[in-house]
Design an enzyme around this catalytic site. Structure first.
Site, PDB file in Angstrom:
ATOM      1  N   HIS A 159       0.960  -1.445   0.108  1.00 18.97           N
ATOM      2  CA  HIS A 159       0.262  -0.080   0.106  1.00 18.97           C
ATOM      3  C   HIS A 159       1.030   0.922   0.038  1.00 18.97           C
ATOM      4  CE1 HIS A 159      -2.747   3.161   1.095  1.00 18.97           C
ATOM      5  NE2 HIS A 159      -3.675   2.027   1.962  1.00 18.97           N
ATOM      6  N   GLU A 259      -1.110   1.348  -4.914  1.00 18.84           N
ATOM      7  CA  GLU A 259      -0.925   0.324  -4.132  1.00 18.84           C
ATOM      8  C   GLU A 259      -0.723  -0.697  -5.241  1.00 18.84           C
ATOM      9  OE1 GLU A 259      -3.810   0.223  -1.050  1.00 18.84           O
ATOM     10  OE2 GLU A 259      -4.111   1.809  -1.998  1.00 18.84           O
TER      11      GLU A 259
HETATM   12  C1  BG6 Z   1      -7.111   2.263   1.029  1.00 22.74           C
HETATM   13  C2  BG6 Z   1      -8.543   2.018   0.186  1.00 22.74           C
HETATM   14  O1  BG6 Z   1      -6.362   1.335   0.382  1.00 22.74           O
HETATM   15  O2  BG6 Z   1      -6.180   2.229   1.949  1.00 22.74           O
HETATM   16  C3  BG6 Z   1      -9.346   3.302   1.621  1.00 22.74           C
HETATM   17  O3  BG6 Z   1      -8.987   1.779  -0.788  1.00 22.74           O
HETATM   18  C4  BG6 Z   1      -8.628   3.224   2.990  1.00 22.74           C
HETATM   19  O4  BG6 Z   1     -10.439   3.393   1.829  1.00 22.74           O
HETATM   20  C5  BG6 Z   1      -6.639   3.700   2.814  1.00 22.74           C
HETATM   21  O5  BG6 Z   1      -9.071   4.861   3.026  1.00 22.74           O
HETATM   22  C6  BG6 Z   1      -6.201   3.994   3.652  1.00 22.74           C
HETATM   23  O6  BG6 Z   1      -6.686   2.630   4.738  1.00 22.74           O
HETATM   24  P1  BG6 Z   1      -5.908   2.593   6.233  1.00 22.74           P
HETATM   25  O7  BG6 Z   1      -6.736   1.532   6.662  1.00 22.74           O
HETATM   26  O8  BG6 Z   1      -4.456   2.632   6.273  1.00 22.74           O
HETATM   27  O9  BG6 Z   1      -6.741   4.206   7.078  1.00 22.74           O
END
Ligand code: BG6
Length: 281
Positions: A159, A259
């Protein structure tokens, strides 16, 4: 385990970090989350990764920025309808162990493993490791192996938060086809061309493109992907940034997540393995 000459541990930030400084690049990796925090090639001295100034670095919640590892599910709960399950799985909030560190002629290689691969929502036997190669480019390989008697299904993602100078000047190249829009109740749309940003963006692109480039004010960051079935693009924009305690209100301006992801999922039969790899240049 012996550390390579280019590698050392550092405890000055709260989380224990592995610092790599070799002839090609500097990088840092947090043991908490098995989480790459920075990668800066010496060829141009430009940091490729964005780390929130308000990231929580005491091991109490996932780190905002760098490269969170999402496993054994991407996003909310792996379709299990259980809101108590942690978003993006539980490996990003575990303490990992460095099991090898080696200097090679053109890169340093780190191998990490998580403390445990079973957790709430996933009780199969699975082996996971992360192999990070830091040279003029960086590659990160999330390896999943099924040593057990039963098949299991997972989704996963690397991510990555990329550092950019200004989200309004960014153009992504290399993504095509349709995407599902989380901000519009998963409406399906065609990928825009040119691909630019002017609002909250949360998209699952069913695109197996192996090369995406992020263009921003003269700089080009190259993102390679293999082993994926989709690419996820995320920027929370201002309103959402303001609601996030671990992101400064203007933080959305200097980051974009691209990602390398498996969102449809795959099943690993006993004795089989999968590599999800992202390379950054
Ligand atoms: C992304 C999602 O991959 O991650 C989003 O598609 C999400 O919807 C974002 O808000 C961040 O996620 P987190 O759990 O790290 O706040």
């Amino acid at each position: 385990m012996q550390l390579s000459p280019s590698t050392k541990f550092d405890n000055t930030l709260g989380v224990t970090r592995i610092l790599v400084d070799n002839p090609f690049a500097q990088a840092s990796v947090s043991l908490y989350g098995g989480h790459v925090l920075s990668f800066c090639p010496k060829s141009d001295g430009r940091e490729r990764l964005w780390l929130s100034k308000q990231a929580v670095l005491d091991g109490s919640k996932a780190i905002r920025g760098g490269i969170p590892v999402c496993w054994p599910w991407f996003s909310d709960s792996h379709g299990q309808d259980d809101v108590s399950l942690p978003a993006h799985g539980y490996l990003r909030t575990q303490t990992w162990q460095l099991i090898s560190s080696q200097d090679h002629h053109d890169h340093t290689e780190l191998k990490l493993v998580p403390a445990a691969t079973q957790g709430p929502g996933f009780s199969y036997e699975a082996e996971v490791s992360l192999v990070i190669k830091i040279g003029q480019t960086m590659s990160i390989d999330l390896h999943t192996h099924n040593p057990g008697p039963q098949p299991f299904a997972i989704t996963c993602a690397l991510h990555t938060y990329f550092a950019i100078s200004d989200i309004r000047s960014v153009e992504l190249k290399g993504i095509e086809g349709q995407y599902k829009d989380k901000t519009r109740n998963w409406q399906v749309s065609e990928t825009p061309a040119p691909y630019r940003f002017s609002e909250e963006t949360d998209r699952v692109h069913h695109c197996k493109s192996e090369q995406v480039t992020i263009h921003t004010e003269g700089d080009i960051t190259k993102v390679g992907s293999t082993g994926h079935d989709s690419l996820v693009v995320w920027n929370p924009w201002q309103e959402k940034s303001v609601t996030m305690g671990d992101m400064e209100d203007s933080g959305y301006q200097t980051m974009v997540c691209v990602e390398t992801a498996v969102t449809d999922g795959f099943t690993l039969a006993p004795g089989t393995e999968h590599h999800l790899i992202q390379t950054i240049a």
